[in-house]
Write an enzyme that holds these catalytic residues in place. Structure first.
Site, mmCIF file in Angstrom:
data_model
loop_
_atom_site.group_PDB
_atom_site.id
_atom_site.type_symbol
_atom_site.label_atom_id
_atom_site.label_comp_id
_atom_site.label_asym_id
_atom_site.label_seq_id
_atom_site.Cartn_x
_atom_site.Cartn_y
_atom_site.Cartn_z
ATOM 1 N N GLN A 1 29.605 3.261 -0.959
ATOM 2 C CA GLN A 1 29.698 4.153 0.203
ATOM 3 C C GLN A 1 28.915 3.550 1.371
ATOM 4 O O GLN A 1 27.731 3.257 1.248
ATOM 5 C CB GLN A 1 29.154 5.544 -0.165
ATOM 6 C CG GLN A 1 29.336 6.587 0.916
ATOM 7 C CD GLN A 1 30.804 6.848 1.253
ATOM 8 O OE1 GLN A 1 31.649 6.993 0.378
ATOM 9 N NE2 GLN A 1 31.116 6.893 2.546
ATOM 10 N N ASP B 1 38.492 -0.078 -2.464
ATOM 11 C CA ASP B 1 38.362 0.250 -1.036
ATOM 12 C C ASP B 1 39.050 -0.816 -0.172
ATOM 13 O O ASP B 1 39.230 -0.628 1.035
ATOM 14 C CB ASP B 1 36.881 0.331 -0.638
ATOM 15 C CG ASP B 1 36.428 1.763 -0.386
ATOM 16 O OD1 ASP B 1 37.303 2.629 -0.212
ATOM 17 O OD2 ASP B 1 35.208 1.999 -0.359
ATOM 18 N N LYS C 1 35.366 12.550 -3.534
ATOM 19 C CA LYS C 1 36.095 11.543 -4.315
ATOM 20 C C LYS C 1 35.979 11.874 -5.803
ATOM 21 O O LYS C 1 36.964 11.793 -6.539
ATOM 22 C CB LYS C 1 35.537 10.142 -4.015
ATOM 23 C CG LYS C 1 35.965 9.639 -2.627
ATOM 24 C CD LYS C 1 35.182 8.426 -2.172
ATOM 25 C CE LYS C 1 35.489 8.145 -0.696
ATOM 26 N NZ LYS C 1 34.611 7.122 -0.101
#
Ligand code: NAP
Length: 293
Positions: free
Chosen positions: A96, A119, A52
């Site tokens: 994450q 997200d 990312k």
């Protein structure tokens, strides 16, 4: 059969974003900034976060990673999220997953400001998506919709079967495919481990989206001639034909199914590359305050 080339489409998206970033910077604006929280040393999570960061650099975004040891307390993580929430120069934040067992992942996700939740995991974004309001849509379902849109695949009135009902893929993609918008307007059936006579259902699908987490589960006899097949699965299996000693396969038996499908995504190079591209799109939207203004 036409291959849906996710790698190519993801690169096109990255080029489009990089162009926009160049223009915004030339006009005197600041760079977009994506922050990530990473706990522990899980190699897969490390790889995702590094990829990312690399993608951010490619398009001209700034990125920062807040790293914590596996014994970090929930309080410390919540404090860090609070700090990032208040930083006006950070546009998007991802945490994450998975987090260690002693941390309540939902509590951490819900502490992210929905305006920075690129997200799309915060219940406010999930709820807004469900009722058709502007929202951050999580990267994998967003990527699937973009693949269909950019491959000019008609979804209206089509019979779409989604295999899998996870919160990160199956459930959101089924909502997006059924919404009153293009791509969407499909008649959607969601299958899971308690579904009876799966083959009868999948064989009737014009569009089959497979996110089941079982290597090469979908075989040619489960697919209608001419169907569009989107394979979300990723599995690493040993191989003596590659230098690394492994290869990637999906949830669909590609060799067989590609002979029947009109369009199909390969693994690797299908849905996978679209996930990071979608995260970049969301970060740009967060910067431009396109969702919440
Ligand atoms: P998941 O959370 O494990 O969910 C799997 C779903 O499949 C569940 O709803 C489960 O039903 C259903 N299922 C499992 N076995 C079944 C069976 N025999 N018959 C019918 N349904 C069955 O998986 P996920 O997180 O959605 O991920 C799915 C796959 O996509 C994995 O291979 C994952 O690695 C991959 N993935 C790829 C990306 C990407 O960027 N390309 C992103 C995310 C995930 P129940 O609900 O009844 O248990």
């Amino acid at each position: 059969m036409e291959l849906i080339d996710g790698k190519k489409i993801a690169n096109e998206i990255k080029d489009e974003i990089a162009n926009q970033v160049r223009k915004l910077l030339a006009a005197g604006g600041r760079a977009q900034h994506l922050a990530a929280i990473l706990v522990g040393e899980d190699p897969a999570s490390e790889t995702y976060v590094n990829n990312k960061a690399k993608a951010c650099k490619q398009v001209g975004f700034e990125s920062s990673t807040y790293r914590f040891p596996p014994d970090v307390t929930e309080e410390e993580l919540l404090e860090t999220v609070g700090f990032i929430n208040r930083d006006d120069e950070i546009d998007g934040l991802i945490v994450q997953l998975p987090l260690p067992d002693h941390i309540d992942s939902q509590k951490v996700i819900q502490s992210i400001r929905p305006e920075k939740d690129v997200d799309g995991f915060h219940p406010v974004n999930v709820g807004r998506m469900t009722i058709g309001l502007p929202s951050f849509v999580s990267a994998t379902p967003y990527g699937i919709i973009e693949l269909l849109r950019r491959s000019s695949i008609e979804t209206k009135g089509k019979n779409c079967v989604v295999l899998g009902r996870s919160n990160i893929v199956g459930k959101p993609v089924s909502i997006l495919m059924a919404r009153n918008q293009e791509p969407g307007n499909a008649t959607v059936t969601v299958c899971h481990s308690k579904t009876r006579d799966l083959k009868a259902i999948t064989s009737a699908a014009d569009i089959l989206i497979v996110a089941i987490g079982r290597p090469e589960f979908v075989t040619a006899d489960m697919v209608k001639e001419g169907a569009v097949v989107i394979d979300v699965g990723i599995h690493r299996v040993p191989s003596d034909k590659t230098r690394s000693g492994f290869r990637l396969i999906g949830d669909v038996k590609f060799e067989q199914v590609s002979k029947k499908a009109s369009h199909i995504t390969p693994v690797p190079g299908g849905v996978g590359p679209m996930t990071i591209a979608s995260l970049l799109i969301n970060t740009l939207k967060a910067f431009k305050k396109e969702i919440y203004n």
